[in-house]
Design a protein around this motif. Structure first.
Motif, PDB file in Angstrom:
ATOM      1  N   ILE A 147       1.014  -0.981  -0.117  1.00  0.00           N
ATOM      2  CA  ILE A 147      -0.255   0.342   0.064  1.00  0.00           C
ATOM      3  C   ILE A 147       0.407   1.181   0.360  1.00  0.00           C
ATOM      4  O   ILE A 147       1.830   1.102   1.139  1.00  0.00           O
ATOM      5  CB  ILE A 147      -1.036   0.257   1.357  1.00  0.00           C
ATOM      6  N   ASP A 148       0.657   2.237  -1.173  1.00  0.00           N
ATOM      7  CA  ASP A 148       0.965   3.659  -0.917  1.00  0.00           C
ATOM      8  C   ASP A 148       0.924   3.827   0.260  1.00  0.00           C
ATOM      9  O   ASP A 148       0.234   5.228  -0.045  1.00  0.00           O
ATOM     10  CB  ASP A 148       1.245   3.961  -2.457  1.00  0.00           C
ATOM     11  N   TRP A 149       1.312   3.926   1.893  1.00  0.00           N
ATOM     12  CA  TRP A 149       0.858   4.701   3.120  1.00  0.00           C
ATOM     13  C   TRP A 149       0.839   5.990   3.186  1.00  0.00           C
ATOM     14  O   TRP A 149       0.465   6.797   3.378  1.00  0.00           O
ATOM     15  CB  TRP A 149       1.419   4.159   3.530  1.00  0.00           C
ATOM     16  N   ALA A 150       2.083   6.844   2.047  1.00  0.00           N
ATOM     17  CA  ALA A 150       2.071   8.223   1.603  1.00  0.00           C
ATOM     18  C   ALA A 150       0.460   8.829   1.715  1.00  0.00           C
ATOM     19  O   ALA A 150       0.603   9.941   1.938  1.00  0.00           O
ATOM     20  CB  ALA A 150       3.298   8.506   0.836  1.00  0.00           C
ATOM     21  N   LYS A 151       0.395   7.963   0.856  1.00  0.00           N
ATOM     22  CA  LYS A 151      -1.489   8.279   0.168  1.00  0.00           C
ATOM     23  C   LYS A 151      -2.732   8.358   0.852  1.00  0.00           C
ATOM     24  O   LYS A 151      -3.469   8.569  -0.261  1.00  0.00           O
ATOM     25  CB  LYS A 151      -1.107   7.927  -2.022  1.00  0.00           C
ATOM     26  N   VAL A 152      -2.548   7.732   1.841  1.00  0.00           N
ATOM     27  CA  VAL A 152      -3.450   7.135   3.084  1.00  0.00           C
ATOM     28  C   VAL A 152      -3.340   8.348   3.950  1.00  0.00           C
ATOM     29  O   VAL A 152      -2.529   8.764   4.480  1.00  0.00           O
ATOM     30  CB  VAL A 152      -3.063   6.050   3.584  1.00  0.00           C
ATOM     31  N   ILE A 153      -5.019   8.623   4.512  1.00  0.00           N
ATOM     32  CA  ILE A 153      -5.357   9.501   5.081  1.00  0.00           C
ATOM     33  C   ILE A 153      -6.035   9.545   5.620  1.00  0.00           C
ATOM     34  O   ILE A 153      -7.203   8.149   5.721  1.00  0.00           O
ATOM     35  CB  ILE A 153      -6.193  10.924   4.572  1.00  0.00           C
TER      36      ILE A 153
ATOM     37  N   GLN B 255       1.731  10.009   7.198  1.00  0.00           N
ATOM     38  CA  GLN B 255       2.143  10.853   7.534  1.00  0.00           C
ATOM     39  C   GLN B 255       0.987  11.758   8.209  1.00  0.00           C
ATOM     40  O   GLN B 255       0.649  12.657   8.526  1.00  0.00           O
ATOM     41  CB  GLN B 255       2.716  11.494   6.903  1.00  0.00           C
ATOM     42  N   LYS B 256      -0.244  11.879   7.246  1.00  0.00           N
ATOM     43  CA  LYS B 256      -1.543  11.939   7.108  1.00  0.00           C
ATOM     44  C   LYS B 256      -2.495  11.339   8.199  1.00  0.00           C
ATOM     45  O   LYS B 256      -3.140  10.677   8.180  1.00  0.00           O
ATOM     46  CB  LYS B 256      -2.949  11.988   6.022  1.00  0.00           C
ATOM     47  N   ILE B 257      -2.658  11.697   9.568  1.00  0.00           N
ATOM     48  CA  ILE B 257      -3.168  10.945  10.583  1.00  0.00           C
ATOM     49  C   ILE B 257      -3.684  12.216  11.277  1.00  0.00           C
ATOM     50  O   ILE B 257      -3.638  13.136  11.859  1.00  0.00           O
ATOM     51  CB  ILE B 257      -2.346  10.222  11.463  1.00  0.00           C
ATOM     52  N   PHE B 258      -5.263  12.163  11.434  1.00  0.00           N
ATOM     53  CA  PHE B 258      -6.311  12.853  12.753  1.00  0.00           C
ATOM     54  C   PHE B 258      -6.417  12.198  13.521  1.00  0.00           C
ATOM     55  O   PHE B 258      -8.031  11.880  12.844  1.00  0.00           O
ATOM     56  CB  PHE B 258      -7.600  13.563  11.233  1.00  0.00           C
ATOM     57  N   SER B 259      -6.310  12.270  14.407  1.00  0.00           N
ATOM     58  CA  SER B 259      -7.186  11.755  15.691  1.00  0.00           C
ATOM     59  C   SER B 259      -7.706  12.443  16.793  1.00  0.00           C
ATOM     60  O   SER B 259      -7.738  13.856  16.078  1.00  0.00           O
ATOM     61  CB  SER B 259      -5.822  11.467  16.608  1.00  0.00           C
ATOM     62  N   VAL B 260      -8.341  12.199  17.531  1.00  0.00           N
ATOM     63  CA  VAL B 260      -8.998  12.613  18.018  1.00  0.00           C
ATOM     64  C   VAL B 260      -8.035  13.586  19.475  1.00  0.00           C
ATOM     65  O   VAL B 260      -7.833  12.967  20.400  1.00  0.00           O
ATOM     66  CB  VAL B 260     -10.745  12.109  18.434  1.00  0.00           C
ATOM     67  N   SER B 261      -8.128  14.861  19.674  1.00  0.00           N
ATOM     68  CA  SER B 261      -7.910  15.163  21.022  1.00  0.00           C
ATOM     69  C   SER B 261      -8.400  15.343  21.756  1.00  0.00           C
ATOM     70  O   SER B 261      -9.543  16.653  21.656  1.00  0.00           O
ATOM     71  CB  SER B 261      -7.451  16.913  20.133  1.00  0.00           C
ATOM     72  N   TRP B 262      -9.312  14.603  22.571  1.00  0.00           N
ATOM     73  CA  TRP B 262      -9.892  15.272  23.693  1.00  0.00           C
ATOM     74  C   TRP B 262      -9.491  15.505  24.837  1.00  0.00           C
ATOM     75  O   TRP B 262     -10.299  15.854  25.521  1.00  0.00           O
ATOM     76  CB  TRP B 262     -10.167  12.904  23.850  1.00  0.00           C
ATOM     77  N   GLU B 263      -7.955  15.842  25.024  1.00  0.00           N
ATOM     78  CA  GLU B 263      -7.469  16.542  25.781  1.00  0.00           C
ATOM     79  C   GLU B 263      -8.030  17.691  26.438  1.00  0.00           C
ATOM     80  O   GLU B 263      -8.665  18.435  27.515  1.00  0.00           O
ATOM     81  CB  GLU B 263      -6.075  16.664  25.523  1.00  0.00           C
ATOM     82  N   LYS B 264      -8.940  18.627  25.926  1.00  0.00           N
ATOM     83  CA  LYS B 264      -8.917  19.557  25.593  1.00  0.00           C
ATOM     84  C   LYS B 264     -10.955  19.326  26.384  1.00  0.00           C
ATOM     85  O   LYS B 264     -11.537  19.849  27.240  1.00  0.00           O
ATOM     86  CB  LYS B 264      -9.657  20.507  24.976  1.00  0.00           C
ATOM     87  N   MET B 265     -11.549  18.615  25.563  1.00  0.00           N
ATOM     88  CA  MET B 265     -13.105  17.359  26.117  1.00  0.00           C
ATOM     89  C   MET B 265     -13.301  17.049  27.266  1.00  0.00           C
ATOM     90  O   MET B 265     -13.931  17.262  28.463  1.00  0.00           O
ATOM     91  CB  MET B 265     -13.342  16.855  25.059  1.00  0.00           C
ATOM     92  N   ILE B 266     -11.664  16.466  28.706  1.00  0.00           N
ATOM     93  CA  ILE B 266     -11.651  16.295  29.423  1.00  0.00           C
ATOM     94  C   ILE B 266     -11.904  17.228  30.655  1.00  0.00           C
ATOM     95  O   ILE B 266     -12.107  17.224  31.843  1.00  0.00           O
ATOM     96  CB  ILE B 266     -10.199  15.289  29.648  1.00  0.00           C
ATOM     97  N   LEU B 267     -10.758  18.436  30.171  1.00  0.00           N
ATOM     98  CA  LEU B 267     -10.782  19.733  30.759  1.00  0.00           C
ATOM     99  C   LEU B 267     -12.542  20.188  30.619  1.00  0.00           C
ATOM    100  O   LEU B 267     -13.014  20.727  31.597  1.00  0.00           O
ATOM    101  CB  LEU B 267      -9.860  20.385  30.560  1.00  0.00           C
ATOM    102  N   ARG B 268     -13.240  19.836  29.704  1.00  0.00           N
ATOM    103  CA  ARG B 268     -14.457  20.847  29.436  1.00  0.00           C
ATOM    104  C   ARG B 268     -16.034  20.051  30.086  1.00  0.00           C
ATOM    105  O   ARG B 268     -15.654  19.168  28.463  1.00  0.00           O
ATOM    106  CB  ARG B 268     -14.834  21.713  28.340  1.00  0.00           C
ATOM    107  N   LYS B 269     -16.585  19.539  30.486  1.00  0.00           N
ATOM    108  CA  LYS B 269     -16.932  18.629  31.016  1.00  0.00           C
ATOM    109  C   LYS B 269     -18.780  19.139  31.102  1.00  0.00           C
ATOM    110  O   LYS B 269     -19.639  17.978  31.128  1.00  0.00           O
ATOM    111  CB  LYS B 269     -17.076  17.735  31.900  1.00  0.00           C
ATOM    112  N   SER B 270     -18.697  20.197  30.445  1.00  0.00           N
ATOM    113  CA  SER B 270     -20.047  20.676  30.790  1.00  0.00           C
ATOM    114  C   SER B 270     -21.024  20.449  29.364  1.00  0.00           C
ATOM    115  O   SER B 270     -20.484  20.127  28.614  1.00  0.00           O
ATOM    116  CB  SER B 270     -20.208  22.250  30.692  1.00  0.00           C
TER     117      SER B 270
END
Length: 129
Positions: free
Chosen positions: A62-68, A101-116
């Motif tokens: 697989i040409d992983w450089a072209k996988v997002i 190289q194109k990885i879009f993870s979920v950034s939950w760090e801010k969500m942990i601090l904001r629980k409302s």
């Protein structure tokens, strides 16, 4: 009308090989057609064997450089937590694919601090825009 087939595997190893063969064919044909492919990864323990097989046996197919890569789900834990789906995928697949190289993870760090409830509503509204 499109024809579908059912494949039966004798064990999880054969099933993971069948899946990875199909995955690499589909991703390869999409890259050939439009120049890149997007993939949404699932979490939990179920995809572990797939991630391992892709990293070990399909890293050159697989040409992983072209996988997002995107995530379909993530737990509200830091990436180094054993319960993190991103952390698991990183350990088994991502860190072994040097061209990925194109990885879009979920950034939950801010969500942990904001629980409302209001912040959660704003988050989902932002995601739907």
């Amino acid at each position: 009308m499109k024809q579908y087939s059912v494949a039966v595997a004798k064990d999880e190893s054969e099933l993971s090989t069948m899946f990875c063969d199909h995955f690499s064919e589909v991703v390869g044909s999409i890259i050939e057609r439009i120049g890149f492919a997007t993939v949404a990864l699932s979490g939990g323990k179920t995809p572990d064997i797939i991630f391992t097989k892709l990293a070990e046996d399909y890293h050159n197919r697989i040409d992983w450089a072209k996988v997002i890569i995107f995530w379909t789900d993530e737990r509200c834990v830091p990436p180094n937590n054993p319960q993190s789906n991103y952390g698991r995928a990183y350990e088994l697949l991502i860190e072994k694919l040097e061209f990925l190289q194109k990885i879009f993870s979920v950034s939950w760090e801010k969500m942990i601090l904001r629980k409302s409830r209001k912040d959660m509503h704003n988050f989902w509204k932002l995601m739907s825009d």
